[in-house]
Every structure is written in structure tokens, then in C-alpha cells.
Design a protein around this motif. Structure first.
Motif, short mmCIF file in Angstrom:
data_model
loop_
_atom_site.label_atom_id
_atom_site.label_comp_id
_atom_site.label_asym_id
_atom_site.label_seq_id
_atom_site.Cartn_x
_atom_site.Cartn_y
_atom_site.Cartn_z
N GLU A 72 0.87 -1.20 0.12
CA GLU A 72 -0.05 0.09 0.03
C GLU A 72 0.75 1.24 -0.12
O GLU A 72 0.48 2.18 -0.66
CB GLU A 72 -0.82 -0.18 1.14
N GLU A 73 1.85 1.25 0.77
CA GLU A 73 2.76 2.49 0.85
C GLU A 73 3.59 2.52 -0.36
O GLU A 73 3.76 3.86 -0.88
CB GLU A 73 3.94 2.27 2.00
N TYR A 74 3.84 1.41 -1.07
CA TYR A 74 4.56 1.67 -2.38
C TYR A 74 3.64 2.26 -3.44
O TYR A 74 3.99 3.07 -4.03
CB TYR A 74 5.04 0.11 -2.80
N ALA A 75 2.40 1.62 -3.55
CA ALA A 75 1.41 2.23 -4.47
C ALA A 75 1.19 3.78 -4.17
O ALA A 75 1.03 4.52 -5.06
CB ALA A 75 0.12 1.36 -4.53
N ALA A 76 1.02 4.17 -2.60
CA ALA A 76 0.81 5.44 -2.28
C ALA A 76 1.88 6.25 -2.87
O ALA A 76 1.91 7.41 -3.22
CB ALA A 76 0.49 5.49 -1.20
N ALA A 77 3.36 5.75 -2.56
CA ALA A 77 4.58 6.49 -3.06
C ALA A 77 4.41 6.95 -4.27
O ALA A 77 4.90 8.07 -4.86
CB ALA A 77 5.64 5.67 -2.72
N CYS A 78 4.11 5.83 -5.38
CA CYS A 78 4.05 6.01 -6.64
C CYS A 78 2.99 7.19 -7.26
O CYS A 78 3.28 7.91 -7.88
CB CYS A 78 3.98 4.79 -7.11
N GLY A 79 1.94 6.95 -6.39
CA GLY A 79 0.85 7.80 -6.84
C GLY A 79 1.10 9.25 -6.41
O GLY A 79 1.11 10.37 -7.08
N ASN A 80 1.93 9.31 -5.43
CA ASN A 80 2.32 10.84 -4.51
C ASN A 80 3.43 11.35 -5.62
O ASN A 80 3.44 12.57 -5.81
CB ASN A 80 2.63 10.87 -3.14
N LEU A 81 4.50 10.58 -5.97
CA LEU A 81 5.27 11.11 -7.07
C LEU A 81 4.83 11.57 -8.17
O LEU A 81 5.02 12.54 -8.71
CB LEU A 81 6.22 9.88 -7.22
N ALA A 82 3.98 10.65 -8.93
CA ALA A 82 3.33 11.13 -10.10
C ALA A 82 2.42 12.50 -9.93
O ALA A 82 2.10 13.27 -10.93
CB ALA A 82 2.00 10.05 -10.40
N GLN A 83 1.87 12.65 -8.77
CA GLN A 83 1.10 13.85 -8.60
C GLN A 83 1.97 15.22 -8.01
O GLN A 83 1.45 16.04 -7.68
CB GLN A 83 -0.20 13.61 -7.53
N GLY A 84 3.24 14.96 -8.02
CA GLY A 84 4.15 16.12 -8.08
C GLY A 84 4.87 15.80 -6.56
O GLY A 84 5.76 16.96 -6.25
N MET A 85 4.59 15.11 -5.79
CA MET A 85 5.53 15.23 -4.54
C MET A 85 7.05 14.90 -4.89
O MET A 85 7.22 13.95 -5.59
CB MET A 85 5.14 13.93 -3.39
#
Length: 187
Positions: free
Chosen positions: A10-23
Motif C-alpha cells: 500500500e505504501e509503495y503504491a501510495a508513494a508512486c501515486g504521490n510522485l506522479a502527482q508532484g510530490m
């Protein structure tokens, strides 16, 4: 629960999503409490593991898409980010038809030499948000095109009608558009 270097799926997927959204990557690494080389290894190993998991059970692809689109999970749950949650994203693109409209607008515009990112910007969407929306609507599309469903023919017909409608609309809109990709080149 399986972890790689202390990072859950879950954290891996969330990390990827946050990176894609500009984090920024540095912020992701800090939230996860990792050093850069450990993060790089974790990301590589989770990328490989995701492929294995999806081979075993496609529900992992669905779950990854959900977390990618709404990356507030695990250690990212309470972090203030620029990432939009699923509800906010769906305010930008509230239904599958709107998604298809934007998809075909980009596609046809790009075939005429227009940067598809500028098309997205016209809808108030950046690449990160578009990536998250893609994950959401591709999951929907996969369920729509499930050939084992009893109403598959009806759903497939709906899918084709939407594609044809928006492709034709934008092909007509751009029919007289001539791009001059070499206008700024001097010899």
C-alpha cells in the motif's frame, strides 16, 4: 503483510501515486524513513514484485490503481500533499464519457502536432492528475470490457460508441488545422 525494506504494498503504491502527482522524491523518502539507495532498491524490488503479484491475481492491479489514484495510505495517510483524493480527482473528470472526451482530444490534437500536455492544461489537469485518472478509468474500462460478463455485448457497444463519438468530434474539429513544426527552425 509483506514488506520490502519496511515498505508495504500500500505504501509503495501510495508513494508512486504521490510522485506522479508532484510530490518530490526527497519528501517520499523522508516520509518512508529511508535513505536514497534503500528507496531505489525498494522501488525496483516492488516494481518486480508487482508484476509477480498481478500474474497471481489481477486484483493487485486494481488495488494498485486505487492507491495510485488516491495515495493517502500507510505513512502517507496523514501527510499534507498536493495529491488530490479520489473525490477531488473525479470532480475534474466525473464520468467515463468525460475521460474518453479528454483522451480523444489529446490523441487527435497530438496527431496534428499539438502538445497533449497543453490539451490537459485546458481542462485544468496536470500529468500527475491525468496519470491518477487513467488508473481509475482504466480499471473501470477493464470491468467494462470483461468478455465473461453476461452484458458484455451491451458494454462493448457503449465503449465503441464513446470512442467513435469523441474521435470523430475531434477529427472534425482539427480537420482544417495545419501544423508547421519547422516554423521556428532557421538555416
Amino acid at each position: 503483510m509483506e514488506t520490502i525494506n519496511g515498505v508495504t504494498f500500500e505504501e509503495y503504491a501510495a508513494a508512486c501515486g504521490n510522485l506522479a502527482q508532484g510530490m518530490p522524491e526527497a519528501q517520499v523518502i523522508e516520509i518512508l524513513g529511508l535513505e536514497k539507495p534503500v528507496w531505489d532498491e525498494t522501488l525496483d524490488r516492488w516494481n518486480d514484485r508487482l508484476g509477480e503479484l498481478m500474474t497471481e491475481d489481477m486484483d493487485y492491479a486494481t488495488r494498485y490503481g486505487e492507491l495510485f489514484a488516491n495515495p493517502k495510505a500507510g505513512r502517507f495517510a496523514q501527510v499534507e500533499t498536493t495529491a488530490m483524493d479520489a473525490g477531488e480527482l473525479l470532480q475534474l473528470v466525473p464520468d467515463y464519457e468525460t475521460y474518453q472526451k479528454i483522451f480523444w482530444h489529446q490523441s487527435v490534437a497530438a496527431s496534428h502536432g499539438i502538445d497533449p500536455v497543453t490539451v490537459l492544461e485546458g481542462y485544468g489537469i496536470d500529468l500527475g492528475k491525468w496519470g491518477a485518472l487513467n488508473m481509475h478509468y482504466l480499471n473501470y474500462q477493464n470491468s467494462l470490457l470483461d468478455h465473461t460478463a453476461p452484458d458484455y455485448a451491451e458494454k462493448f457497444n457503449y465503449f465503441r460508441q464513446l470512442q467513435d463519438k469523441w474521435r470523430s468530434h475531434f477529427e472534425s474539429e482539427y480537420s482544417n488545422y495545419k501544423s508547421d513544426l519547422a516554423s521556428d527552425i532557421e538555416f
